[in-house]
Write a protein that holds these residues in place. Structure first.
Motif, mmCIF file in Angstrom:
data_model
loop_
_atom_site.group_PDB
_atom_site.id
_atom_site.type_symbol
_atom_site.label_atom_id
_atom_site.label_comp_id
_atom_site.label_asym_id
_atom_site.label_seq_id
_atom_site.Cartn_x
_atom_site.Cartn_y
_atom_site.Cartn_z
ATOM 1 N N SER A 136 68.669 28.300 55.047
ATOM 2 C CA SER A 136 69.695 28.276 54.003
ATOM 3 C C SER A 136 70.806 29.257 54.350
ATOM 4 O O SER A 136 70.539 30.352 54.851
ATOM 5 C CB SER A 136 69.098 28.715 52.653
ATOM 6 O OG SER A 136 67.961 27.940 52.311
ATOM 7 N N VAL A 137 72.036 28.861 54.056
ATOM 8 C CA VAL A 137 73.156 29.781 54.112
ATOM 9 C C VAL A 137 73.553 30.059 52.670
ATOM 10 O O VAL A 137 73.724 29.127 51.878
ATOM 11 C CB VAL A 137 74.340 29.187 54.909
ATOM 12 C CG1 VAL A 137 75.544 30.131 54.868
ATOM 13 C CG2 VAL A 137 73.915 28.913 56.352
ATOM 14 N N HIS A 138 73.625 31.348 52.329
ATOM 15 C CA HIS A 138 73.894 31.701 50.933
ATOM 16 C C HIS A 138 74.865 32.869 50.833
ATOM 17 O O HIS A 138 74.994 33.668 51.770
ATOM 18 C CB HIS A 138 72.580 32.038 50.203
ATOM 19 C CG HIS A 138 71.923 33.293 50.697
ATOM 20 N ND1 HIS A 138 72.156 34.533 50.131
ATOM 21 C CD2 HIS A 138 71.061 33.510 51.708
ATOM 22 C CE1 HIS A 138 71.451 35.449 50.779
ATOM 23 N NE2 HIS A 138 70.778 34.853 51.754
ATOM 24 N N VAL A 139 75.539 32.938 49.703
ATOM 25 C CA VAL A 139 76.427 34.049 49.413
ATOM 26 C C VAL A 139 75.560 35.277 49.136
ATOM 27 O O VAL A 139 74.521 35.175 48.480
ATOM 28 C CB VAL A 139 77.315 33.727 48.188
ATOM 29 C CG1 VAL A 139 78.262 34.885 47.876
ATOM 30 C CG2 VAL A 139 78.101 32.436 48.419
ATOM 31 N N VAL A 140 75.973 36.424 49.652
ATOM 32 C CA VAL A 140 75.193 37.652 49.465
ATOM 33 C C VAL A 140 75.610 38.343 48.165
ATOM 34 O O VAL A 140 76.792 38.591 47.928
ATOM 35 C CB VAL A 140 75.371 38.602 50.662
ATOM 36 C CG1 VAL A 140 74.731 39.969 50.385
ATOM 37 C CG2 VAL A 140 74.758 37.976 51.915
ATOM 38 N N THR A 141 74.597 38.618 47.331
ATOM 39 C CA THR A 141 74.780 39.403 46.113
ATOM 40 C C THR A 141 73.823 40.592 46.184
ATOM 41 O O THR A 141 73.128 40.778 47.184
ATOM 42 C CB THR A 141 74.456 38.558 44.859
ATOM 43 O OG1 THR A 141 73.063 38.228 44.895
ATOM 44 C CG2 THR A 141 75.302 37.292 44.804
#
Ligand code: GAR
Length: 184
Positions: free
Chosen positions: A132-137
């Protein structure tokens, strides 16, 4: 052209695929590492890509992240792509780059956040694994998923053979996802 910093901790095969597939959609302006001995750094240097390396153990995490932030900004980076970066970024750092950091994680999120994803997928009897590619929070492996790739889990797989199959999929997935991300 979108200016991208890549953060690595080790081998850097995803970094290599991001550099190879950039094709004008983005430019890799710096490769940074929390491990000065990361093999991927030498690869970047050989190709004339500016590199930054500092161990948080030597200066402490706040000073490390301040130096990292400074190096990325000095390089003109607008976006950050984590590629096998194995250290948690602080809430402050994430806030300074809010919405502009992406990560690739070797599982089909929200399953298997954290480490040992392939062994956990096999132990669970999953038929499908992936990345998965995800936005970092601030939440570990918890931000919005922007792209995924699936691969089969085969009967004879162990963590290493599954990891290799997922990694191949990562190398196709990440450049495509990063191109979409920097158009946001
Ligand atoms: C990749 O499989 C990546 O998804 C994973 O580490 C490997 C790095 O390989 N990342 C994480 O586990 C992040 N928590 P690489 O250095 O050859 O790109």
């Amino acid at each position: 052209t979108a200016k991208v910093a890549i953060l690595i901790s080790g081998r850097g095969s995803n970094m290599q695929s991001l550099v190879a597939a950039a094709d004008g959609a983005y430019e890799v302006v710096v490769v940074a590492s929390d491990r000065p001995e990361a093999p991927g750094l030498a690869w970047a240097l050989e190709r004339g890509i500016p590199v930054f390396a500092l161990s948080p153990k030597t200066v402490g995490k706040p000073a490390y992240e301040a130096a990292l932030d400074g190096a990325l900004r000095e390089a003109g980076a607008e976006w950050i792509a984590l590629a096998g970066y194995m250290r948690l970024l602080s809430d402050d750092f994430v806030a300074r780059w809010r919405g502009r950091i992406v990560n690739i994680h070797p599982s089909l999120l929200p399953r298997y956040k954290g480490l040992d994803t392939h062994a956990r997928a096999i132990a669970a009897g999953d038929a499908i694994a992936g990345a998965s590619v995800h936005v970092v929070t601030e939440e570990l492996d918890g931000g919005e998923v922007i792209a995924q790739a699936e691969v089969p889990v085969l009967p004879d797989d162990d963590a290493a053979t599954l990891a290799a199959r997922v990694l191949e999929a990562e190398h196709r997935l990440y450049p495509q996802a990063l191109k979409e991300f920097v158009r946001r």
